[in-house]
Design an enzyme around this catalytic site. Structure first.
Site, PDB file in Angstrom:
ATOM      1  N   CYS A   1       0.933  -1.216  -0.130  1.00 37.81           N
ATOM      2  CA  CYS A   1      -0.101   0.117   0.115  1.00 37.81           C
ATOM      3  C   CYS A   1       0.868   1.440  -0.194  1.00 37.81           C
ATOM      4  CB  CYS A   1      -1.009  -0.029   1.167  1.00 37.81           C
ATOM      5  SG  CYS A   1      -2.333   1.017   0.930  1.00 37.81           S
TER       6      CYS A   1
ATOM      7  N   GLU B   1      -2.365  -9.180   2.723  1.00 33.51           N
ATOM      8  CA  GLU B   1      -2.565  -9.573   3.958  1.00 33.51           C
ATOM      9  C   GLU B   1      -4.175  -9.610   4.298  1.00 33.51           C
ATOM     10  OE1 GLU B   1      -1.425  -6.799   3.474  1.00 33.51           O
ATOM     11  OE2 GLU B   1      -2.343  -5.285   5.063  1.00 33.51           O
TER      12      GLU B   1
ATOM     13  N   HIS C   1      -3.885  -4.978  -0.459  1.00 34.35           N
ATOM     14  CA  HIS C   1      -3.489  -5.701   0.586  1.00 34.35           C
ATOM     15  C   HIS C   1      -3.407  -7.122   0.575  1.00 34.35           C
ATOM     16  CE1 HIS C   1      -3.088  -1.950   3.176  1.00 34.35           C
ATOM     17  NE2 HIS C   1      -3.965  -1.290   2.350  1.00 34.35           N
TER      18      HIS C   1
END
Lengths: 211, 251
Positions: free
Chosen positions: A88, A195, A193
């Site tokens: 990001c 994650e 993202h």
């Protein structure tokens, strides 16, 4: 293998930590993950994750607050050419300059700037939040075994605009084609993202670990 | 193309899942971590926990729930309920929440949204608005719908956008728990007023209601609790339905 997740008060990194831990457990790979701002630890790591949430300005400021961190990252990524993964705003900071809030100098690793997404006179909501599709523009190692048009999770209002397209590895469409990821030698970055991108995201993390 | 999100919401009290009809009459039905895992495996685009723990001594239970969920679910996790201060937000984020939804404190503490979005980033600040219709307008209610404020919903929504909220979660108090569908007029009026994403909430009883929220309410995301929680529909069924109706979803 030692992986350092850079802790420079750039927002919430618990999900980044959790996802890397999860991938390591799944893979049975012997990996030590350290969340750190210690320069020696960072420099001696095999790989680095540079997260980043909030604004370009705040992230760069936080980075500069830790004395020597910028130089250490430079030494790690540019001189030693060891793998670094920016997520990001962590990726956006690869640029020369960012225009969020005010003009702020970036790390200058990949020529370009970071500016606001054109919302086409409010036709598009900002932030760009949610699951959007990846469209690959080059053969990135990060996307091994990941299908074209896979969904990943985005949250951002600013976009990376590179000087040339050579280092763009994927794009997504939101009001226009937006850079979703970059790759330059040992530098990897995603606007989205991983994650928070479910199994696709975990696979991307796994690919980075297995580089 | 950006997909419309489906967000199952779990009401959590003292670390356990509940869902009430109009916020009363609560039933206990399971472990939130297990529920969240099932949801994320069946394709939930995000997961939302609303902590309705009343007593202070049990407040800590939510942190353990968040921690265990975030270790097992890799889709965004939003947590709301009783968030009063920057410190509260920080604790939730550190525990593993990706976004925090703020309701009463957004009304009572006029700087909280500005300060928190600056400190943590707009991406993790969701303002939850509980709205009740009054004549041809909507009014803000706080404290889980118990306190009338006299504040106009549309004005407040705009103010929250200007303060730095990343998203607005709009719940119709008139519809919540009724299974009669979203208050589409409320959702669409707010959507026209602001340029940040809207999450529609309150009143879903059928899959068609989800469709209406996106199609007519123009919501970026649709939130529902009981239809998923009691197994009336799975997340997958909801997505297939929306897909068949031409709504872009992640399948």
């Amino acid at each position: 293998m030692n992986i350092a997740i850079i802790d420079y008060e750039s927002g919430n990194i618990s999900s980044v930590i959790n996802s890397f831990k999860k991938v390591c457990t799944n893979q049975n790979i012997e990996i030590k993950i350290e969340v750190t701002s210690d320069l020696k630890t960072i420099l001696s790591s095999d790989k680095i994750i540079l997260p980043g949430q909030g604004s370009f300005k705040n992230c760069t400021k936080s980075l500069e607050k830790i004395k020597g961190l910028k130089d250490t990252l430079n030494e790690f990524a540019i001189i030693k050419k060891k793998p670094l993964f920016g997520i990001c705003v962590g990726m956006q900071m690869f640029a020369d300059v960012g225009y969020e809030e005010t003009e702020t100098k970036g790390l200058g690793w990949i020529g370009g700037n970071v500016k606001k997404i054109d919302n086409k006179e409010n036709q598009f909501k900002l932030p760009h939040i949610g699951w959007n599709e990846l469209s690959f523009t080059s053969n990135s190692k990060l996307f091994r075994d990941i299908k074209e048009k896979s969904h990943v999770y985005f949250v951002h209002s600013y976009k990376f605009v590179p000087d040339n397209e050579t280092y763009v590895s994927s794009k997504t469409n939101y009001s226009e084609a937006i850079v979703a990821s970059v790759e330059k030698d040992n530098l990897f970055g995603t606007q989205f993202h991983p994650e928070k991108s479910d199994s696709v995201g975990l696979k991307i993390i796994e690919n980075f670990i297995n580089l | 193309m950006l997909k419309n999100r489906i967000i199952p919401c779990l009401d959590v009290k003292n670390g356990r899942v509940v869902k009430g009809i109009n916020f009363v009459d609560l039933k206990d039905a399971g472990d939130p971590v297990e529920q969240a895992k099932i949801y994320s495996e069946s394709g939930a685009d995000e997961i939302c926990f609303l902590d309705i723990t009343a007593s202070n001594e049990n407040r800590e239970t939510i942190f353990d729930v968040i921690k265990r969920t975030s270790e097992n679910c890799f889709v965004p996790l939003t947590v709301g309920g009783g968030v009063r201060s920057l410190e509260d937000i920080n604790k939730l984020l550190v525990s593993g929440a990706d976004k925090v939804s703020i309701n009463t404190a957004a009304v009572n503490n006029k700087n909280l949204i500005k300060e928190s979005s600056k400190k943590f980033g707009s991406q993790c600040i969701v303002v939850a608005i509980d709205a009740k219709q009054k004549n041809d307008k909507w009014e803000i209610y706080t404290h889980g719908g118990r306190t009338e404020t006299g504040i106009d919903v549309l004005d407040f929504a705009k103010k929250m956008e200007d303060s730095g909220a990343g998203e607005l979660l709009i719940t119709s108090m008139d519809r919540d728990g009724t299974q009669k569908g979203y208050d589409i007029k409320l959702i669409s009026e707010i959507e026209k007023k602001v340029n940040i994403p809207i999450i529609a909430s309150g009143g879903v009883g059928t899959l068609e209601h989800l469709f209406e929220g996106v199609k007519y309410g123009k919501a970026s995301a649709v939130l529902a609790a009981s239809i998923f929680h009691y197994g009336t529909y799975s997340i997958q069924e909801a997505k297939q339905y929306l897909d068949s109706k031409g709504i872009p979803v992640r399948i």
